[in-house]
Design a protein around this motif. Structure first.
Motif, short mmCIF file in Angstrom:
data_model
loop_
_atom_site.label_atom_id
_atom_site.label_comp_id
_atom_site.label_asym_id
_atom_site.label_seq_id
_atom_site.Cartn_x
_atom_site.Cartn_y
_atom_site.Cartn_z
N LEU A 125 -14.62 -22.38 16.01
CA LEU A 125 -13.18 -22.20 15.87
C LEU A 125 -12.43 -23.52 15.71
O LEU A 125 -11.37 -23.57 15.09
CB LEU A 125 -12.62 -21.43 17.07
N ASP A 126 -12.96 -24.59 16.27
CA ASP A 126 -12.27 -25.87 16.15
C ASP A 126 -12.29 -26.40 14.73
O ASP A 126 -11.29 -26.91 14.23
CB ASP A 126 -12.90 -26.90 17.10
N SER A 127 -13.43 -26.29 14.07
CA SER A 127 -13.55 -26.80 12.70
C SER A 127 -13.30 -25.73 11.64
O SER A 127 -13.03 -26.04 10.48
CB SER A 127 -14.94 -27.39 12.48
N GLY A 128 -13.41 -24.46 12.04
CA GLY A 128 -13.27 -23.39 11.06
C GLY A 128 -14.51 -23.20 10.21
O GLY A 128 -14.44 -22.57 9.15
N ARG A 129 -15.64 -23.71 10.66
CA ARG A 129 -16.86 -23.62 9.88
C ARG A 129 -17.72 -22.44 10.34
O ARG A 129 -17.80 -22.14 11.52
CB ARG A 129 -17.66 -24.92 9.98
N LEU A 130 -18.38 -21.82 9.37
CA LEU A 130 -19.30 -20.73 9.65
C LEU A 130 -20.72 -21.16 9.32
O LEU A 130 -20.95 -21.97 8.42
CB LEU A 130 -18.94 -19.50 8.81
N SER A 131 -21.69 -20.58 10.04
CA SER A 131 -23.10 -20.87 9.80
C SER A 131 -23.92 -19.65 10.18
O SER A 131 -23.38 -18.65 10.67
CB SER A 131 -23.55 -22.10 10.61
N GLU A 132 -25.22 -19.73 9.98
CA GLU A 132 -26.17 -18.69 10.39
C GLU A 132 -25.76 -17.31 9.86
O GLU A 132 -25.68 -16.32 10.61
CB GLU A 132 -26.30 -18.65 11.91
N ARG A 133 -25.53 -17.23 8.57
CA ARG A 133 -25.15 -15.95 7.95
C ARG A 133 -26.31 -14.96 8.00
O ARG A 133 -27.43 -15.26 7.59
CB ARG A 133 -24.73 -16.19 6.50
N THR A 134 -26.04 -13.76 8.51
CA THR A 134 -27.04 -12.70 8.55
C THR A 134 -26.37 -11.37 8.21
O THR A 134 -25.14 -11.24 8.29
CB THR A 134 -27.70 -12.57 9.94
N VAL A 135 -27.17 -10.38 7.84
CA VAL A 135 -26.67 -9.02 7.66
C VAL A 135 -26.77 -8.32 9.00
O VAL A 135 -27.87 -8.10 9.52
CB VAL A 135 -27.47 -8.26 6.58
#
Length: 207
Positions: free
Chosen positions: A90-100
């Motif tokens: 939430l601090d950087s607004g970055r997403l990672s580890e995308r999964t279905v």
């Protein structure tokens, strides 16, 4: 859908790069991967003037929900027939580890504060509740005839084949409901759950 996180940033989805309603329905007719998840950050105590595209090339992005305690964000891809899950900073607004997270043609999603994601599936006239920790699921609401199930199967088949299918979206698909269901409002504790949609009424579920 738009949600605000505890840092004040606003996350919202864009279903498709539509300029009008006709273009939006065209992306339902034949799936187009041009939806997106965007974020309006907070800068110097104010919302930024321009939103940043966080995830693009989505298939009709709709619902978004953030589980801050678990550090996870969920996005529904309606014509992609799935709900994605990301690790969120939430601090950087970055997403990672995308999964279905779930293979469901979901429209909107809502967290209930107890580790469950409520998922609205318009084609199935169904609301599914999924435990975000175990993946276990149960159906909270479902109204569908065998004929409607056959129509949904054909709708999905045409989507996979990239064949026009809007002629299948008709009142017979959701009758006897007041309209196609698209959203859910989950209150605290054992308060009622309300299902919203494209009709002129709310459906109340007593828990």
């Amino acid at each position: 859908t738009a949600v605000r996180d505890s840092r004040g940033a606003i996350w919202f989805t864009q279903t498709t790069a539509n300029a009008d309603e006709a273009r939006m329905w065209a992306a339902v007719d034949v799936p187009i991967p041009d939806g997106a998840l965007l974020r309006l950050a907070v800068q110097d105590g104010h919302l930024a003037e321009t939103a940043e595209v966080v995830v693009d090339s989505l298939l009709f992005a709709n619902g978004v929900a953030i589980d801050e305690q678990a550090g996870q964000l969920y996005v529904a891809e309606t014509t992609g027939n799935r709900v994605l899950r990301f690790r969120v900073d939430l601090d950087s607004g970055r997403l990672s580890e995308r999964t279905v997270f779930a293979d469901i043609a979901a429209d909107n999603v809502e967290l209930d504060g107890e580790g469950h994601l409520w998922v609205v599936a318009p084609l199935g006239n169904e609301v599914v509740v999924i435990n975000t920790k175990t993946g276990e699921r149960h159906t909270a609401f479902h109204v569908q005839t065998p004929g409607q199930q056959a129509t949904v199967a054909e709708f999905l088949r045409r989507g996979a084949a990239r064949v026009p299918r809007m002629d299948l979206i008709a009142p017979d698909l959701w009758a006897p409901l007041p309209g196609m269901i698209t959203g859910v409002i989950v209150g605290p504790g054992h308060s009622p759950v309300y299902i919203t949609g494209l009709g002129n009424a709310l459906i109340r579920l007593v828990r």
